[in-house]
Write an enzyme that holds these catalytic residues in place. Structure first.
Site, mmCIF file in Angstrom:
data_model
loop_
_atom_site.group_PDB
_atom_site.id
_atom_site.type_symbol
_atom_site.label_atom_id
_atom_site.label_comp_id
_atom_site.label_asym_id
_atom_site.label_seq_id
_atom_site.Cartn_x
_atom_site.Cartn_y
_atom_site.Cartn_z
ATOM 1 N N LYS A 82 -1.194 -9.467 3.063
ATOM 2 C CA LYS A 82 -0.436 -8.912 3.924
ATOM 3 C C LYS A 82 -1.531 -7.847 4.862
ATOM 4 O O LYS A 82 -2.166 -7.157 4.391
ATOM 5 C CB LYS A 82 0.777 -8.243 3.746
ATOM 6 C CG LYS A 82 1.393 -7.866 4.896
ATOM 7 C CD LYS A 82 3.006 -7.346 4.808
ATOM 8 C CE LYS A 82 3.097 -6.345 4.119
ATOM 9 N NZ LYS A 82 2.606 -4.973 4.924
ATOM 10 N N ASP A 88 0.843 -1.198 -0.011
ATOM 11 C CA ASP A 88 0.080 -0.115 -0.060
ATOM 12 C C ASP A 88 0.892 1.368 -0.014
ATOM 13 O O ASP A 88 0.394 2.290 0.041
ATOM 14 C CB ASP A 88 -1.028 0.049 1.103
ATOM 15 C CG ASP A 88 -0.325 -0.236 2.682
ATOM 16 O OD1 ASP A 88 0.707 -0.126 2.548
ATOM 17 O OD2 ASP A 88 -0.933 -0.428 3.573
ATOM 18 N N SER A 89 2.302 1.079 0.181
ATOM 19 C CA SER A 89 3.063 1.955 -0.152
ATOM 20 C C SER A 89 2.728 2.748 -1.439
ATOM 21 O O SER A 89 3.459 3.877 -1.750
ATOM 22 C CB SER A 89 4.650 2.021 0.090
ATOM 23 O OG SER A 89 4.884 0.634 -0.886
ATOM 24 N N ASP A 105 -0.747 -6.245 -0.213
ATOM 25 C CA ASP A 105 -1.113 -5.297 1.012
ATOM 26 C C ASP A 105 -3.032 -5.126 0.915
ATOM 27 O O ASP A 105 -3.288 -4.784 0.052
ATOM 28 C CB ASP A 105 -0.817 -4.193 1.279
ATOM 29 C CG ASP A 105 0.664 -4.093 2.061
ATOM 30 O OD1 ASP A 105 0.949 -5.121 2.791
ATOM 31 O OD2 ASP A 105 1.359 -3.112 2.071
ATOM 32 N N GLU A 112 8.793 -4.066 11.028
ATOM 33 C CA GLU A 112 9.490 -2.785 10.671
ATOM 34 C C GLU A 112 10.217 -1.992 11.620
ATOM 35 O O GLU A 112 9.570 -1.813 12.787
ATOM 36 C CB GLU A 112 8.429 -2.195 9.780
ATOM 37 C CG GLU A 112 8.829 -0.964 8.979
ATOM 38 C CD GLU A 112 8.008 -0.411 7.936
ATOM 39 O OE1 GLU A 112 7.975 0.574 7.489
ATOM 40 O OE2 GLU A 112 6.917 -1.116 7.679
ATOM 41 N N GLU A 171 -1.428 -5.829 8.923
ATOM 42 C CA GLU A 171 -0.816 -5.296 9.782
ATOM 43 C C GLU A 171 -1.404 -5.311 11.251
ATOM 44 O O GLU A 171 -2.774 -5.619 11.146
ATOM 45 C CB GLU A 171 -0.760 -3.628 9.648
ATOM 46 C CG GLU A 171 0.109 -3.477 8.561
ATOM 47 C CD GLU A 171 0.295 -1.783 8.031
ATOM 48 O OE1 GLU A 171 0.681 -1.346 7.069
ATOM 49 O OE2 GLU A 171 -0.215 -1.104 8.979
#
Length: 272
Positions: free
Chosen positions: A116, A42-43, A86, A185, A118
């Protein structure tokens, strides 16, 4: 590459390489580089869509970009990297059914073979268990979690014994819930090393030291294409500067050609 193969790479002691891609061109570069995994992160909200954070990107946009990544690969399917996508902000925090629909759409309509998520809150753990039961592989993510930027910021996480113990507990919960790998991270290398030693699944670091089972990087950061990079991900080349200089050279050459043309003896216009 299948998700289950990453555990074998860990057992073999071979570092796992993960690079991001957001379109066909970046996918072709990462594939040619030989990365084990392509993360459609999602970056891309910041790298490709020029948002200030990852929060605005939608499931539909993630699907669009993941489809483009798939079209960029040149190798036959069995030789392609594993593609992980993501799940964007609020696509899985608002209920299991919504999460299944979002993840299912990505796997059905793109080259993604896993998603993925979070965090390790109880609601997230329940979503992971549900997705895994539905046959959707899940990668976890702890430490600096960009989707929680308004709560945690971008500072380093797990710096004291209490928060490190909590992270270890969360990591074990993610493994138990069915995650096939875990990204950590911007955390101290000591806790990342501990996680790698205590978990069966691979621990993938970014800003977490060199003692992880693999590393993940944002490709645009490594190539120096972004205006600035995190301190834990310095560029390998100044790609932005190189590109600008090359394009400036083309513009300059074009202007010089135009100036030369105006100073030469004019030729009679042909009859049309």
């Amino acid at each position: 590459m299948r998700p289950s193969e990453l555990t074998q790479l860990k057992q073999d002691g071979r570092a796992i390489s993960i690079l991001t891609a957001w379109d066909g061109l970046s996918a072709a570069l990462v594939e040619a580089a030989g990365a084990d995994v392509v993360l459609v992160g999602d970056s891309l909200a910041m790298v490709a869509l020029c948002h200030a954070t990852t929060l605005p990107v939608t499931v539909e946009q993630m699907l669009h970009h993941t489809q483009a990544v798939g079209r960029g690969f040149t190798r036959p399917l069995p030789q392609q990297p594993l593609v992980v996508c993501d799940l964007p902000f609020l696509s899985y925090q608002c209920g299991e059914d919504k999460a299944v629909a979002a993840a299912g759409s990505l796997l059905k309509h793109s080259c993604a073979a896993a998603v993925k998520l979070e965090g390790a809150e109880p609601e997230v753990l329940a979503v992971i268990e549900r997705l895994v039961r539905m046959g959707i592989p899940v990668m976890g993510h702890l430490g600096l979690t960009p989707q929680a930027v308004h709560r945690l910021g971008y500072r380093r996480q797990a710096e004291d014994p209490r928060s490190q113990a909590q992270m270890l507990q969360q990591a074990k919960q993610l493994e138990q819930a069915g995650c096939f790998a875990l990204v950590v991270e911007h955390v101290p290398s000591s806790i990342a090393r501990c996680l790698s030693q205590q978990l069966t699944i691979p621990v993938i670091g970014i800003g977490a030291g060199e003692d992880c089972d693999g590393q993940v990087r944002v490709t645009a950061d490594l190539l120096g294409l972004t205006p600035s990079q995190p301190p834990f991900s310095p560029p390998l080349i100044q790609g932005r500067q190189l590109c600008v200089e090359a394009l400036q050279g083309w513009v300059k050459q074009l202007h010089q050609q135009a100036e030369t043309a105006t100073t030469t003896t004019s030729q009679p216009e042909p009859d049309c």
